[in-house]
Design a protein around this motif. Structure first.
Motif, PDB file in Angstrom:
ATOM      1  N   MET A 136       0.682  -1.544  -0.282  1.00  0.00           N
ATOM      2  CA  MET A 136      -0.361  -0.246  -0.050  1.00  0.00           C
ATOM      3  C   MET A 136       0.572   1.923  -0.094  1.00  0.00           C
ATOM      4  O   MET A 136       2.012   0.991   1.330  1.00  0.00           O
ATOM      5  CB  MET A 136      -0.716   0.227   1.464  1.00  0.00           C
ATOM      6  N   PHE A 137       0.117   2.071  -1.012  1.00  0.00           N
ATOM      7  CA  PHE A 137       1.521   3.252  -0.898  1.00  0.00           C
ATOM      8  C   PHE A 137       0.428   4.433   0.205  1.00  0.00           C
ATOM      9  O   PHE A 137      -0.443   4.090   1.114  1.00  0.00           O
ATOM     10  CB  PHE A 137       0.952   4.639  -2.097  1.00  0.00           C
ATOM     11  N   LEU A 138       2.036   5.340   0.902  1.00  0.00           N
ATOM     12  CA  LEU A 138       1.083   6.079   1.882  1.00  0.00           C
ATOM     13  C   LEU A 138       0.012   7.058   1.338  1.00  0.00           C
ATOM     14  O   LEU A 138      -0.635   7.740   1.670  1.00  0.00           O
ATOM     15  CB  LEU A 138       2.570   7.076   2.631  1.00  0.00           C
ATOM     16  N   ASN A 139       0.655   7.595  -0.038  1.00  0.00           N
ATOM     17  CA  ASN A 139       0.329   8.543  -0.450  1.00  0.00           C
ATOM     18  C   ASN A 139      -1.676   8.882  -0.725  1.00  0.00           C
ATOM     19  O   ASN A 139      -2.173   9.350  -0.471  1.00  0.00           O
ATOM     20  CB  ASN A 139       0.206   8.606  -1.271  1.00  0.00           C
ATOM     21  N   PHE A 185      -3.837   6.918   1.434  1.00  0.00           N
ATOM     22  CA  PHE A 185      -4.591   7.458   2.887  1.00  0.00           C
ATOM     23  C   PHE A 185      -4.028   9.050   2.453  1.00  0.00           C
ATOM     24  O   PHE A 185      -5.265   9.825   3.291  1.00  0.00           O
ATOM     25  CB  PHE A 185      -3.639   6.707   4.240  1.00  0.00           C
ATOM     26  N   LEU A 186      -3.137   9.620   3.182  1.00  0.00           N
ATOM     27  CA  LEU A 186      -2.750  11.034   2.626  1.00  0.00           C
ATOM     28  C   LEU A 186      -4.228  11.846   1.873  1.00  0.00           C
ATOM     29  O   LEU A 186      -4.858  12.776   1.849  1.00  0.00           O
ATOM     30  CB  LEU A 186      -2.022  11.569   2.497  1.00  0.00           C
ATOM     31  N   VAL A 238      -2.454   9.012  11.862  1.00  0.00           N
ATOM     32  CA  VAL A 238      -2.293   7.249  11.691  1.00  0.00           C
ATOM     33  C   VAL A 238      -1.181   6.290  11.159  1.00  0.00           C
ATOM     34  O   VAL A 238      -0.999   5.640  11.407  1.00  0.00           O
ATOM     35  CB  VAL A 238      -3.472   6.476  12.128  1.00  0.00           C
ATOM     36  N   ALA A 239      -1.174   6.818  10.014  1.00  0.00           N
ATOM     37  CA  ALA A 239      -0.899   6.895   8.455  1.00  0.00           C
ATOM     38  C   ALA A 239       0.229   6.630   8.427  1.00  0.00           C
ATOM     39  O   ALA A 239       1.704   5.993   8.629  1.00  0.00           O
ATOM     40  CB  ALA A 239      -1.292   7.539   6.991  1.00  0.00           C
ATOM     41  N   PHE A 240       1.173   8.557   8.957  1.00  0.00           N
ATOM     42  CA  PHE A 240       2.253   8.615   9.514  1.00  0.00           C
ATOM     43  C   PHE A 240       3.244   7.695  10.069  1.00  0.00           C
ATOM     44  O   PHE A 240       4.212   7.122  10.714  1.00  0.00           O
ATOM     45  CB  PHE A 240       2.710   9.804   9.265  1.00  0.00           C
ATOM     46  N   ALA A 292       2.365   4.334  10.985  1.00  0.00           N
ATOM     47  CA  ALA A 292       1.963   2.793  10.603  1.00  0.00           C
ATOM     48  C   ALA A 292       3.899   3.486   9.142  1.00  0.00           C
ATOM     49  O   ALA A 292       4.412   2.000   9.558  1.00  0.00           O
ATOM     50  CB  ALA A 292       1.101   2.908   9.424  1.00  0.00           C
ATOM     51  N   MET A 293       3.778   4.263   9.242  1.00  0.00           N
ATOM     52  CA  MET A 293       4.345   4.689   7.689  1.00  0.00           C
ATOM     53  C   MET A 293       6.046   3.959   8.896  1.00  0.00           C
ATOM     54  O   MET A 293       6.825   3.691   8.204  1.00  0.00           O
ATOM     55  CB  MET A 293       4.704   5.464   7.052  1.00  0.00           C
ATOM     56  N   VAL A 343       4.819   5.013  17.723  1.00  0.00           N
ATOM     57  CA  VAL A 343       3.767   5.521  18.256  1.00  0.00           C
ATOM     58  C   VAL A 343       2.800   6.708  18.149  1.00  0.00           C
ATOM     59  O   VAL A 343       2.013   6.635  18.862  1.00  0.00           O
ATOM     60  CB  VAL A 343       3.966   4.120  19.431  1.00  0.00           C
ATOM     61  N   SER A 344       3.933   7.788  18.341  1.00  0.00           N
ATOM     62  CA  SER A 344       3.863   8.997  18.491  1.00  0.00           C
ATOM     63  C   SER A 344       2.561   9.403  18.275  1.00  0.00           C
ATOM     64  O   SER A 344       1.577  10.185  18.387  1.00  0.00           O
ATOM     65  CB  SER A 344       4.796  10.348  18.370  1.00  0.00           C
ATOM     66  N   GLN A 362      -0.407   7.883  16.865  1.00  0.00           N
ATOM     67  CA  GLN A 362      -1.095   6.667  17.467  1.00  0.00           C
ATOM     68  C   GLN A 362      -1.627   8.129  18.666  1.00  0.00           C
ATOM     69  O   GLN A 362      -2.543   8.298  18.244  1.00  0.00           O
ATOM     70  CB  GLN A 362      -0.837   5.879  17.544  1.00  0.00           C
TER      71      GLN A 362
END
Lengths: 99, 180
Positions: free
Chosen positions: A1-4, A6-7, A46-48, A50-51, A55-56, A58
């Motif tokens: 999955m791409f980060l983008n 979600f962004l 949350v996406a960042f 996971a990337m 844990v900050s 979340q």
């Protein structure tokens, strides 16, 4: 999955929320649009998280949820007070401080 | 926009993450549609229930990202508490239920222009800045213990400040809303 993916989803939700804040007249509907904006920020955090694996992100998403709950409580109290004084929640009627 | 997200999801990482990407596309399309209805529908109660759809979709995206605790909190706090608060607000302010009164301003086109320009800007910046970044292939669920360690360790003072903020908001809401 791409980060983008979600962004970009969060960006779309943010812009829909901004449109709601600008175009709605009802005070309750404006608060709902603000919830959309805060929620899109949570998706970003949350996406960042996971990337990077940190844990900050979340933790801050939890803080945003708490602040959103406080904001809705005070916001609805203000809308209720406006309704009691003006018999309406139309934000265009609230122009007491208009120059 | 939903179609664009679906296409982006379909192209991403073909073969490995098909199920996750299909799930992401379906949920994202549902969320964008529901969010659009929240800001365009003429019925306040319908808007509240479309908001539930958006918030539940966000919880599903958090599970896709491995953030189970955030997803549970999202369902508990947002869908369980905030939406009920909205329904009480709608009830107490006697907002129009059947759409006989206009909920949107007449100059909504200006707002639409603003948000479309903002979306174009944000989309350009995101594609330019994070176009190549992928989520790690071994995306495991974050253990709740790690989150609690962070909250009660490094983020203890922000946590206490948030508690104080919630207390202040509670008292403030009572003071503002009570009759006197």
């Amino acid at each position: 999955m791409f980060l983008n993916q979600f962004l970009l989803l969060a960006a779309v939700l943010f812009c829909i929320g901004v449109y709601g804040v600008i175009s709605r007249r009802n005070g309750v509907m404006v608060l709902m649009s603000i919830e959309l904006i805060l929620n899109s920020v949570n998706i970003n955090l949350v996406a960042f998280s996971a990337m990077t694996g940190a844990v900050s992100g979340q933790v801050f998403a939890l803080f945003v949820i708490a602040v959103a709950a406080a904001e809705v409580g005070v916001g609805l109290a203000i809308v209720l007070a406006i309704f009691r004084n003006y018999r309406s929640v139309d934000l265009d009627d609230v122009d007491l401080m208009k120059g | 926009m939903g179609g664009l997200l679906l296409a982006a999801a379909a192209n991403a990482d073909a073969g490995v993450y098909v199920a996750q990407n299909v799930a992401f596309g379906i949920i994202a399309a549902l969320m964008v549609f529901s969010a659009f209805r929240v800001v365009t529908t003429d019925n306040v109660v319908h808007a509240a229930f479309y908001l539930v759809m958006v918030l539940a979709g966000a919880a599903a995206q958090f599970i896709l990202l491995g953030a189970e605790f955030i997803a549970i909190t999202q369902v508990l706090v947002y869908i369980g508490a905030i939406v009920v608060l909205f329904l009480f607000g709608i009830m107490l302010t006697k907002a129009p239920m059947s759409g006989e009164e206009k909920l949107s301003r007449d100059n909504w086109a200006l707002g639409a222009l603003t948000s479309v320009v903002l979306l174009a800007l944000l989309g350009y910046v995101l594609v330019d800045g994070f176009g190549k970044d992928k989520l790690p292939a071994d995306l495991l669920p974050t253990p709740t213990a790690a989150i609690s360690d962070a909250i009660f360790g490094g983020y203890l003072i922000p946590f206490e400040v948030i508690s104080l903020l919630l207390l202040a908001a509670l008292i403030g809401a009572i003071v503002i809303a009570r009759r006197d």
